[in-house]
Write a protein that holds these residues in place. Structure first.
Motif, PDB file in Angstrom:
ATOM      1  N   ARG A  42       1.928  -5.909  -1.186  1.00  0.00           N
ATOM      2  CA  ARG A  42       1.189  -7.171  -1.092  1.00  0.00           C
ATOM      3  C   ARG A  42       0.222  -7.133   0.093  1.00  0.00           C
ATOM      4  O   ARG A  42       0.290  -7.974   0.972  1.00  0.00           O
ATOM      5  CB  ARG A  42       2.162  -8.343  -0.935  1.00  0.00           C
ATOM      6  N   PRO A  43      -0.665  -6.144   0.137  1.00  0.00           N
ATOM      7  CA  PRO A  43      -1.565  -6.065   1.299  1.00  0.00           C
ATOM      8  C   PRO A  43      -2.496  -7.266   1.372  1.00  0.00           C
ATOM      9  O   PRO A  43      -2.935  -7.786   0.346  1.00  0.00           O
ATOM     10  CB  PRO A  43      -2.351  -4.778   1.057  1.00  0.00           C
ATOM     11  N   LEU A  44      -2.750  -7.693   2.573  1.00  0.00           N
ATOM     12  CA  LEU A  44      -3.707  -8.757   2.827  1.00  0.00           C
ATOM     13  C   LEU A  44      -5.067  -8.071   3.019  1.00  0.00           C
ATOM     14  O   LEU A  44      -5.237  -7.271   3.941  1.00  0.00           O
ATOM     15  CB  LEU A  44      -3.288  -9.539   4.077  1.00  0.00           C
ATOM     16  N   GLU A  45      -6.007  -8.376   2.148  1.00  0.00           N
ATOM     17  CA  GLU A  45      -7.279  -7.654   2.106  1.00  0.00           C
ATOM     18  C   GLU A  45      -7.967  -7.559   3.467  1.00  0.00           C
ATOM     19  O   GLU A  45      -8.471  -6.508   3.846  1.00  0.00           O
ATOM     20  CB  GLU A  45      -8.208  -8.312   1.092  1.00  0.00           C
ATOM     21  N   GLU A  46      -7.964  -8.640   4.237  1.00  0.00           N
ATOM     22  CA  GLU A  46      -8.682  -8.613   5.515  1.00  0.00           C
ATOM     23  C   GLU A  46      -8.021  -7.720   6.565  1.00  0.00           C
ATOM     24  O   GLU A  46      -8.606  -7.443   7.604  1.00  0.00           O
ATOM     25  CB  GLU A  46      -8.894 -10.021   6.057  1.00  0.00           C
ATOM     26  N   LEU A  47      -6.825  -7.223   6.291  1.00  0.00           N
ATOM     27  CA  LEU A  47      -6.155  -6.310   7.225  1.00  0.00           C
ATOM     28  C   LEU A  47      -6.235  -4.853   6.780  1.00  0.00           C
ATOM     29  O   LEU A  47      -5.817  -3.964   7.525  1.00  0.00           O
ATOM     30  CB  LEU A  47      -4.676  -6.691   7.373  1.00  0.00           C
ATOM     31  N   GLU A  48      -6.748  -4.584   5.595  1.00  0.00           N
ATOM     32  CA  GLU A  48      -6.705  -3.231   5.033  1.00  0.00           C
ATOM     33  C   GLU A  48      -7.302  -2.174   5.951  1.00  0.00           C
ATOM     34  O   GLU A  48      -6.788  -1.069   6.051  1.00  0.00           O
ATOM     35  CB  GLU A  48      -7.361  -3.198   3.653  1.00  0.00           C
ATOM     36  N   ARG A  49      -8.382  -2.502   6.648  1.00  0.00           N
ATOM     37  CA  ARG A  49      -9.028  -1.492   7.506  1.00  0.00           C
ATOM     38  C   ARG A  49      -8.106  -1.004   8.619  1.00  0.00           C
ATOM     39  O   ARG A  49      -8.258   0.113   9.113  1.00  0.00           O
ATOM     40  CB  ARG A  49     -10.327  -2.028   8.086  1.00  0.00           C
ATOM     41  N   TRP A  50      -7.132  -1.827   9.011  1.00  0.00           N
ATOM     42  CA  TRP A  50      -6.244  -1.445  10.108  1.00  0.00           C
ATOM     43  C   TRP A  50      -5.216  -0.395   9.701  1.00  0.00           C
ATOM     44  O   TRP A  50      -4.555   0.191  10.550  1.00  0.00           O
ATOM     45  CB  TRP A  50      -5.549  -2.677  10.679  1.00  0.00           C
ATOM     46  N   PHE A  51      -5.095  -0.144   8.409  1.00  0.00           N
ATOM     47  CA  PHE A  51      -4.108   0.811   7.928  1.00  0.00           C
ATOM     48  C   PHE A  51      -4.747   2.093   7.415  1.00  0.00           C
ATOM     49  O   PHE A  51      -4.108   2.880   6.728  1.00  0.00           O
ATOM     50  CB  PHE A  51      -3.224   0.139   6.861  1.00  0.00           C
ATOM     51  N   GLN A  52      -6.002   2.317   7.793  1.00  0.00           N
ATOM     52  CA  GLN A  52      -6.713   3.536   7.428  1.00  0.00           C
ATOM     53  C   GLN A  52      -6.445   4.613   8.486  1.00  0.00           C
ATOM     54  O   GLN A  52      -6.251   4.308   9.663  1.00  0.00           O
ATOM     55  CB  GLN A  52      -8.216   3.271   7.314  1.00  0.00           C
ATOM     56  N   PRO A  53      -6.453   5.882   8.087  1.00  0.00           N
ATOM     57  CA  PRO A  53      -6.124   6.964   9.036  1.00  0.00           C
ATOM     58  C   PRO A  53      -7.137   7.147  10.160  1.00  0.00           C
ATOM     59  O   PRO A  53      -6.808   7.723  11.195  1.00  0.00           O
ATOM     60  CB  PRO A  53      -6.062   8.214   8.149  1.00  0.00           C
ATOM     61  N   ASP A  54      -8.361   6.660  10.004  1.00  0.00           N
ATOM     62  CA  ASP A  54      -9.389   6.881  11.021  1.00  0.00           C
ATOM     63  C   ASP A  54      -9.516   5.736  12.025  1.00  0.00           C
ATOM     64  O   ASP A  54     -10.448   5.711  12.823  1.00  0.00           O
ATOM     65  CB  ASP A  54     -10.739   7.125  10.350  1.00  0.00           C
ATOM     66  N   VAL A  55      -8.559   4.809  12.044  1.00  0.00           N
ATOM     67  CA  VAL A  55      -8.618   3.694  12.994  1.00  0.00           C
ATOM     68  C   VAL A  55      -8.388   4.227  14.410  1.00  0.00           C
ATOM     69  O   VAL A  55      -7.468   5.009  14.656  1.00  0.00           O
ATOM     70  CB  VAL A  55      -7.566   2.618  12.637  1.00  0.00           C
ATOM     71  N   GLU A  56      -9.244   3.795  15.314  1.00  0.00           N
ATOM     72  CA  GLU A  56      -9.139   4.211  16.718  1.00  0.00           C
ATOM     73  C   GLU A  56      -7.798   3.785  17.308  1.00  0.00           C
ATOM     74  O   GLU A  56      -7.330   2.663  17.085  1.00  0.00           O
ATOM     75  CB  GLU A  56     -10.273   3.555  17.504  1.00  0.00           C
TER      76      GLU A  56
END
Length: 196
Positions: free
Chosen positions: A66-80
């Protein structure tokens, strides 16, 4: 937010109290005080709220599909690294607190709709074994309380505010002179103990 009396309600209440304890630490502080790093690792109040919003949304969203769309970028491998631990100049207090409130609602829906026994997987845990909503809810409560404790210390360093919530400090009632005397007594004992 008062709920029923079952285990799920008790856990929900514990989580909500920790969430609210963390957020009230922001009350009345300037933008600078909200953001300034107070320890060598850069920990700051607004960053703690941002981090806990992402953690809450990840564990009680992504884990159970149930991912919250506005948080998806935080779970990408390239996040600083540590990008979730501080707020950019464009991210204001209201924006981060509102995000956290949306995360609360989404996470609470996960628990209410799935129940404590539903299973999911935490993709960033190395073993990736199935975990229950109950297990993750306890984990998020611990994480939120840990960061609320950090916020308590940081807030005390900034403006002297301490305790569980305003009006219910969970601390002895004393004035500034009383706290200075108490601190001096604790310091004296520490010095005596260090002399062996």
């Amino acid at each position: 937010m008062e709920r029923g009396v079952g285990l799920d309600a008790a856990l929900h209440n514990d989580l909500q109290q920790a969430r609210e304890a963390l957020v009230w630490k922001l009350d009345g502080l300037s933008e600078y005080d909200l953001r300034r790093p107070m320890v060598p690792t850069g920990t700051n109040l607004l960053g703690l709220v941002k981090h806990v919003a992402i953690v809450d949304g990840g564990y009680l969203g992504v884990t159970f599909g149930r991912p919250l769309e506005e948080l998806e970028r935080w779970f990408q491998p390239d996040v600083e690294a540590n990008a979730d631990m501080w707020a950019t100049a464009e991210e204001g207090r209201e924006q981060i607190v509102n995000l956290y409130h949306r995360v609360w609602a989404h996470s609470d829906q996960t628990v209410e709709q799935l129940g404590l026994n539903a299973l999911g997987r935490v993709p960033w845990w190395s073993d990736a074994e199935p975990v229950s909503v109950h297990r993750i809810l306890v984990h998020v409560i611990a994480e939120t309380n840990c960061h609320a404790g950090q916020a308590d210390i940081i807030c005390e360093l900034i403006d002297g505010g301490a305790g569980w919530r305003r009006g219910d400090l969970s601390l002895p009632s004393t004035d500034a002179a009383g706290w200075r005397d108490y601190r001096a007594r604790v310091e004296e004992v520490a010095l005596q103990a260090s002399k062996g």
